[in-house]
Design a protein around this motif. Structure first.
Motif, mmCIF file in Angstrom:
data_model
loop_
_atom_site.group_PDB
_atom_site.id
_atom_site.type_symbol
_atom_site.label_atom_id
_atom_site.label_comp_id
_atom_site.label_asym_id
_atom_site.label_seq_id
_atom_site.Cartn_x
_atom_site.Cartn_y
_atom_site.Cartn_z
ATOM 1 N N THR A 127 0.797 -1.232 0.000
ATOM 2 C CA THR A 127 0.000 0.000 0.000
ATOM 3 C C THR A 127 0.831 1.285 0.000
ATOM 4 O OG1 THR A 127 -0.358 -0.320 2.379
ATOM 5 C CG2 THR A 127 -2.122 -1.003 0.895
ATOM 6 N N PRO A 128 1.827 1.462 0.886
ATOM 7 C CA PRO A 128 2.569 2.727 0.811
ATOM 8 C C PRO A 128 3.481 2.810 -0.404
ATOM 9 C CG PRO A 128 3.581 1.292 2.428
ATOM 10 C CD PRO A 128 2.315 0.623 1.997
ATOM 11 N N ILE A 129 3.767 1.656 -1.023
ATOM 12 C CA ILE A 129 4.667 1.628 -2.165
ATOM 13 C C ILE A 129 3.972 2.151 -3.425
ATOM 14 C CG2 ILE A 129 6.125 0.149 -3.605
ATOM 15 C CD1 ILE A 129 7.096 0.462 -0.714
ATOM 16 N N LEU A 130 2.663 1.954 -3.541
ATOM 17 C CA LEU A 130 1.937 2.362 -4.757
ATOM 18 C C LEU A 130 2.130 3.843 -5.092
ATOM 19 C CD1 LEU A 130 -1.423 0.398 -4.363
ATOM 20 C CD2 LEU A 130 0.457 -0.129 -5.927
ATOM 21 N N PRO A 131 1.874 4.777 -4.153
ATOM 22 C CA PRO A 131 2.073 6.192 -4.511
ATOM 23 C C PRO A 131 3.540 6.549 -4.699
ATOM 24 C CG PRO A 131 1.395 5.980 -2.215
ATOM 25 C CD PRO A 131 1.236 4.627 -2.832
ATOM 26 N N MET A 132 4.450 5.775 -4.098
ATOM 27 C CA MET A 132 5.872 6.015 -4.338
ATOM 28 C C MET A 132 6.229 5.701 -5.785
ATOM 29 S SD MET A 132 7.730 4.598 -0.898
ATOM 30 C CE MET A 132 7.379 5.313 0.710
ATOM 31 N N ILE A 133 5.693 4.600 -6.288
ATOM 32 C CA ILE A 133 5.925 4.235 -7.684
ATOM 33 C C ILE A 133 5.346 5.297 -8.615
ATOM 34 C CG2 ILE A 133 5.234 2.595 -9.475
ATOM 35 C CD1 ILE A 133 5.580 0.383 -7.396
ATOM 36 N N ALA A 134 4.138 5.771 -8.305
ATOM 37 C CA ALA A 134 3.525 6.813 -9.127
ATOM 38 C C ALA A 134 4.384 8.065 -9.137
ATOM 39 C CB ALA A 134 2.120 7.128 -8.602
ATOM 40 N N ASP A 135 4.977 8.402 -8.001
ATOM 41 C CA ASP A 135 5.838 9.575 -7.920
ATOM 42 C C ASP A 135 7.102 9.371 -8.762
ATOM 43 O OD1 ASP A 135 6.388 12.178 -6.184
ATOM 44 O OD2 ASP A 135 8.248 11.042 -6.237
ATOM 45 N N CYS A 136 7.683 8.173 -8.693
ATOM 46 C CA CYS A 136 8.860 7.872 -9.502
ATOM 47 C C CYS A 136 8.537 7.972 -10.989
ATOM 48 C CB CYS A 136 9.384 6.472 -9.173
ATOM 49 S SG CYS A 136 10.201 6.336 -7.574
ATOM 50 N N GLU A 137 7.387 7.459 -11.370
ATOM 51 C CA GLU A 137 6.974 7.525 -12.771
ATOM 52 C C GLU A 137 6.811 8.981 -13.221
ATOM 53 O OE1 GLU A 137 5.745 4.768 -15.327
ATOM 54 O OE2 GLU A 137 7.657 4.515 -14.281
ATOM 55 N N ALA A 138 6.201 9.798 -12.374
ATOM 56 C CA ALA A 138 5.967 11.200 -12.736
ATOM 57 C C ALA A 138 7.272 11.961 -12.895
ATOM 58 C CB ALA A 138 5.086 11.864 -11.678
ATOM 59 N N ARG A 139 8.297 11.578 -12.121
ATOM 60 C CA ARG A 139 9.583 12.281 -12.168
ATOM 61 C C ARG A 139 10.579 11.636 -13.119
ATOM 62 N NH1 ARG A 139 12.382 11.882 -7.684
ATOM 63 N NH2 ARG A 139 11.077 10.476 -6.498
ATOM 64 N N GLY A 140 10.207 10.480 -13.681
ATOM 65 C CA GLY A 140 11.118 9.787 -14.579
ATOM 66 C C GLY A 140 12.274 9.117 -13.862
ATOM 67 N N SER A 141 12.085 8.739 -12.597
ATOM 68 C CA SER A 141 13.138 8.108 -11.818
ATOM 69 C C SER A 141 13.261 6.623 -12.150
ATOM 70 C CB SER A 141 12.852 8.254 -10.313
ATOM 71 O OG SER A 141 12.754 9.612 -9.938
ATOM 72 N N ARG A 142 14.444 6.076 -11.976
ATOM 73 C CA ARG A 142 14.659 4.638 -12.152
ATOM 74 C C ARG A 142 14.135 3.904 -10.917
ATOM 75 N NH1 ARG A 142 20.286 2.812 -12.717
ATOM 76 N NH2 ARG A 142 20.900 4.702 -11.599
ATOM 77 N N TRP A 143 13.381 2.841 -11.157
ATOM 78 C CA TRP A 143 12.853 2.079 -10.040
ATOM 79 C C TRP A 143 12.517 0.667 -10.479
ATOM 80 C CZ3 TRP A 143 8.028 -0.224 -10.249
ATOM 81 C CH2 TRP A 143 7.170 0.211 -11.271
ATOM 82 N N SER A 144 12.419 -0.226 -9.517
ATOM 83 C CA SER A 144 11.919 -1.577 -9.755
ATOM 84 C C SER A 144 11.310 -2.098 -8.462
ATOM 85 C CB SER A 144 13.020 -2.507 -10.257
ATOM 86 O OG SER A 144 14.096 -2.544 -9.352
ATOM 87 N N LEU A 145 10.426 -3.068 -8.595
ATOM 88 C CA LEU A 145 9.671 -3.599 -7.456
ATOM 89 C C LEU A 145 9.654 -5.116 -7.496
ATOM 90 C CD1 LEU A 145 7.386 -3.562 -5.151
ATOM 91 C CD2 LEU A 145 5.755 -3.439 -7.070
ATOM 92 N N VAL A 146 9.846 -5.743 -6.341
ATOM 93 C CA VAL A 146 9.508 -7.151 -6.173
ATOM 94 C C VAL A 146 8.403 -7.204 -5.121
ATOM 95 C CG1 VAL A 146 11.334 -7.573 -4.446
ATOM 96 C CG2 VAL A 146 10.336 -9.487 -5.714
ATOM 97 N N THR A 159 -3.238 -5.865 -11.125
ATOM 98 C CA THR A 159 -3.580 -5.353 -12.458
ATOM 99 C C THR A 159 -2.982 -3.969 -12.660
ATOM 100 O OG1 THR A 159 -5.646 -6.609 -12.492
ATOM 101 C CG2 THR A 159 -5.465 -4.759 -14.015
ATOM 102 N N GLN A 160 -3.090 -3.113 -11.640
ATOM 103 C CA GLN A 160 -2.511 -1.773 -11.698
ATOM 104 C C GLN A 160 -0.999 -1.841 -11.869
ATOM 105 O OE1 GLN A 160 -3.621 0.675 -8.319
ATOM 106 N NE2 GLN A 160 -1.802 1.954 -8.494
ATOM 107 N N LEU A 161 -0.353 -2.745 -11.153
ATOM 108 C CA LEU A 161 1.101 -2.848 -11.186
ATOM 109 C C LEU A 161 1.613 -3.506 -12.465
ATOM 110 C CD1 LEU A 161 1.653 -3.853 -7.471
ATOM 111 C CD2 LEU A 161 2.516 -1.772 -8.554
ATOM 112 N N ALA A 162 0.812 -4.415 -13.032
ATOM 113 C CA ALA A 162 1.252 -5.129 -14.234
ATOM 114 C C ALA A 162 1.470 -4.193 -15.417
ATOM 115 C CB ALA A 162 0.238 -6.205 -14.597
ATOM 116 N N LYS A 163 0.873 -3.018 -15.376
ATOM 117 C CA LYS A 163 1.047 -2.047 -16.465
ATOM 118 C C LYS A 163 2.501 -1.582 -16.577
ATOM 119 C CE LYS A 163 -3.715 -0.349 -15.941
ATOM 120 N NZ LYS A 163 -4.564 0.813 -15.587
ATOM 121 N N HIS A 164 3.263 -1.757 -15.504
ATOM 122 C CA HIS A 164 4.664 -1.328 -15.521
ATOM 123 C C HIS A 164 5.593 -2.406 -16.076
ATOM 124 C CE1 HIS A 164 3.573 2.286 -13.371
ATOM 125 N NE2 HIS A 164 3.031 1.593 -12.396
ATOM 126 N N GLN A 165 5.019 -3.530 -16.468
ATOM 127 C CA GLN A 165 5.722 -4.607 -17.170
ATOM 128 C C GLN A 165 6.957 -5.088 -16.401
ATOM 129 O OE1 GLN A 165 6.241 -3.075 -21.174
ATOM 130 N NE2 GLN A 165 4.061 -3.176 -21.604
#
Length: 322
Positions: A127-146, A159-165
């Motif tokens: 749950t707290p990771i979801l908006p962090m990922i959105a923030d990284c995407e908005a800023r163009g930061s490098r990130w990955s998640l397990v 389903t929401q996370l799978a969009k990030h391939q």
């Protein structure tokens, strides 16, 4: 985990439950909206709110919606088999249209500036990771998640996370076993921030692997205390309340919070077990015996603050800024 911020909003707001959604096996999300149509409080990734379920029942839930949505706030709640009452109440007694009170948001799990972000989530810890990922995407930061869970069916927001391939690696335990933390993180490298949230054994394993990383690389948020964190021998001690100009004795089996309450001094608390940071108090003199699961090792060593809901004292007297 970072220190609390004195500027965090702590106002209580009456809200209405605008929506309830089944997100996974045993997990629902709740959307809160203002009773009056006003804008909801602003927040940043990593923030949580206190949900006041009853006179003696409140719980902390990470915000997992869109930080740009000024109309609603969203949390997700796992129904836990050994619930202390909070998750059972949410799952069984709350409905769309119910009015409830929330407090906050507060943020003790802020997203720091980094060259790269590595996110590790277990179960409801996503749950707290979801908006962090959105923030990284908005800023163009490098990130990955397990992202691990008991099974695919128990993992929310897939389903929401799978969009990030290929930036996201799903790790259901019934298929893959425990997360390969060392393989995911790779070799220690500067400029990398590691964020982890989930069950205690996962966080303990991540802490162990990260012992070779720079000391400021790892950021954790715990939903439960570390095993044995609040245990240990106890002796009575005195607490001098600098602002209140009084001294109280903390007895064996009594918390600093309770001793102060008996003397008429109120210390704001929420979790009562040293995980949320609400009661963080400045230490002016003395050496605390830290029994929280919130402060970093460096913060404990500095002895600048203490969590009075659970911690005690190594010296005969503590002087606190109360």
């Amino acid at each position: 985990m970072t220190n609390s911020d004195s500027s965090d909003a702590v106002a209580e707001v009456d809200v209405i439950i605008d929506g309830i959604t089944n997100e996974a096996d045993g997990i629902i999300s709740l959307t809160f909206a203002s009773l009056t149509g006003d804008k909801m409080p602003r927040w940043e990734p990593g923030a949580h709110i206190d949900v006041l379920l009853g006179p003696e029942l409140e719980r902390q839930y990470s915000l997992c919606g869109d930080v740009n949505d000024e109309r609603t706030l969203r949390v997700a709640v796992l129904r836990e088999p050994d619930s202390r009452g909070g998750s059972q109440w949410v799952h069984e007694r709350l409905s769309v249209g119910d009015k409830i009170r929330i407090r906050g948001p507060r943020n003790h799990f802020r997203l720091v500036e980094a060259q790269e972000y590595l996110f590790i989530a277990g179960g409801i810890g996503i749950t707290p990771i979801l908006p962090m990922i959105a923030d990284c995407e908005a800023r163009g930061s490098r990130w990955s998640l397990v992202y691990g869970g008991r099974s695919t069916d128990s993992m929310a927001f897939t389903t929401q996370l799978a969009k990030h391939q290929d930036r996201v690696r799903f790790w259901p335990q019934d298929e893959n076993g425990h997360i390969d933390i060392r393989g995911f993180l790779g070799d220690p490298r500067p400029g990398t921030a590691i964020y982890c949230c989930g069950p205690g054994p996962l966080l303990d394993a991540v802490e162990d692997v990260c012992s070779q990383w720079p000391t400021d690389a790892l950021h954790l948020e715990r939903f439960r205390p570390r095993a044995g964190a609040m245990e240990g021998p106890e002796s009575p001690f005195e607490v001098e309340l600098e602002q209140s100009n009084m001294v109280v004795t903390v007895a064996v089996g009594q918390t600093i919070v309770d001793a102060c309450k008996s003397a008429g001094v109120h210390i704001p608390t929420s979790c009562g077990e040293g995980t949320c940071g609400t009661c963080e108090t400045v230490v002016l003199e003395g050496v605390p015996e830290h029994r929280d699961s919130y402060l970093t090792a460096q913060e404990r060593e500095s002895n600048e603050v203490v969590m009075p809901c659970c911690s005690r004292s190594r010296t005969s007297r503590l002087v606190l800024d109360l």
